[in-house]
Scaffold this motif. Structure first.
Motif, PDB file in Angstrom:
ATOM      1  N   THR A  47       0.748  -1.131   0.140  1.00 14.23           N
ATOM      2  CA  THR A  47      -0.001   0.011  -0.008  1.00 14.23           C
ATOM      3  C   THR A  47       1.000   1.302  -0.031  1.00 14.23           C
ATOM      4  O   THR A  47       0.555   2.346  -0.359  1.00 14.23           O
ATOM      5  CB  THR A  47      -0.964  -0.205   1.243  1.00 14.23           C
ATOM      6  N   PHE A 247     -11.104  -0.759  -2.994  1.00 15.75           N
ATOM      7  CA  PHE A 247     -10.427  -1.600  -3.991  1.00 15.75           C
ATOM      8  C   PHE A 247     -11.028  -1.693  -5.468  1.00 15.75           C
ATOM      9  O   PHE A 247     -10.204  -2.320  -6.406  1.00 15.75           O
ATOM     10  CB  PHE A 247     -10.552  -2.882  -3.406  1.00 15.75           C
ATOM     11  N   ASN A 251      -5.583  -0.434  -5.235  1.00 21.49           N
ATOM     12  CA  ASN A 251      -5.092   0.038  -4.041  1.00 21.49           C
ATOM     13  C   ASN A 251      -3.558   0.588  -4.340  1.00 21.49           C
ATOM     14  O   ASN A 251      -2.801  -0.186  -5.037  1.00 21.49           O
ATOM     15  CB  ASN A 251      -5.236  -1.165  -3.129  1.00 21.49           C
ATOM     16  N   PRO A 252      -3.171   1.731  -3.673  1.00 22.25           N
ATOM     17  CA  PRO A 252      -3.987   2.720  -2.768  1.00 22.25           C
ATOM     18  C   PRO A 252      -4.809   3.794  -3.292  1.00 22.25           C
ATOM     19  O   PRO A 252      -4.961   4.777  -2.685  1.00 22.25           O
ATOM     20  CB  PRO A 252      -2.755   3.145  -2.081  1.00 22.25           C
TER      21      PRO A 252
END
Length: 294
Positions: A47, A247, A251-252
């Motif tokens: 992430t 999502f 991501n992110p």
């Protein structure tokens, strides 16, 4: 590893509009997690867009998080690669004094066999000065680390203490929980099935949605660990739409849109990732405003 029970979050790396690392925003995000009940922080996971960070930028992220945290929460560092020797060399050379564990992803792109995965993590375990959290995320690595391989590693190496299980397969997670060594932790890496995993005997989560809504998500996990099932599911269903949304376009990008709504950072991501579209941005913003008023 009691410090890994509960809710950890995989921190983003906030960028300014010119794509440079936004140090002040990162400090604000760290404090936001601490002020709202998160149990530990994971630095330089997926992430964090660590695949697009230079070596100097990674060091800057680590330094910033350590300084902002001020020893308040346990820190976990992502140390992974599809080059086993590269991981081993980093483990032998880095100063890990500010961290309680490493999170190491199963080798991606190469598509190793289960024996190859075992041998990779054998080398990692033997080189690591810290406890190791295995990370199984087949959607990104193109290979699934099977429960039998995870349990074999847990039995063979005392410093292999946990797995972040992100296959999105509740049955696989339950097999892990059923057959794991007593003190080995099965940590959810999938926000949507975190609560069922906790109720089945999991130790908690390393979350993405949790850093956007840390107060609510960490409370859900605590309620689940304490077997307050109805109260926990109320929060789960409150946040379920947001989990899907963050999502929906990657991501992110989704969680960064929430941070923009919260006024904590820009929503900037680096190529090959792109921002969510206007429709999703509005839905995320509306959801964030709604939760903020509750």
């Amino acid at each position: 590893m009691q410090s890994l029970i509960g809710t950890g979050v995989a921190l983003v790396t906030p960028f300014k509009k010119d794509f440079s690392v936004d140090v002040e925003a990162l400090k604000a995000i760290v404090n936001f997690q601490i002020d709202n009940g998160i149990d530990y922080l994971v630095v330089l996971g997926t992430t964090a867009e660590s695949a697009t960070l230079s070596k100097a930028e990674k060091e800057l992220v680590i330094k910033t998080v350590v300084e902002a945290n001020k020893g308040r929460l346990p820190l976990v560092l992502g140390v992974g690669s599809n080059n086993t020797q590269e991981v081993v060399e980093e483990l032998k050379s880095r100063d890990f004094s500010d961290f309680v564990a490493i999170l190491s992803v199963s080798p991606y792109y190469n598509k190793p066999t289960q024996e190859g995965i075992y041998q990779h993590f054998k080398a990692v375990a033997q080189a690591s000065p810290l406890p190791v959290i295995l990370y199984n995320v087949p959607g990104r690595t193109a290979s699934n680390m099977l429960p039998s391989t995870i349990i074999r590693l847990a039995n063979d190496f005392k410093n292999v203490v946990a797995v972040k299980e992100a296959a999105g397969d509740l049955v696989q997670a339950m097999k892990l929980i059923q057959n794991k060594p007593k003190d080995f932790l099965v940590i959810s890496g999938d926000d949507m099935i975190t609560l069922p995993m906790v109720l089945a005997g999991g130790a908690g989560v390393i979350s993405v949605i949790g850093e956007g809504f840390p107060k609510q998500f960490s409370e859900m996990v605590r309620l689940g660990l304490n077997r307050r099932v109805e109260d926990a599911y109320k929060i789960h269903y409150l946040l379920a739409d947001a989990i899907d949304m963050i999502f929906e376009q990657g991501n992110p990008a989704g969680i960064k849109e929430i941070f923009k709504s919260l006024g904590l950072s820009e929503n900037t991501v680096r190529l090959p990732l792109v921002n969510v579209d206007e429709n999703l941005a509005k839905r995320l913003d509306d959801f964030t405003v709604k939760i903020s008023k509750m």
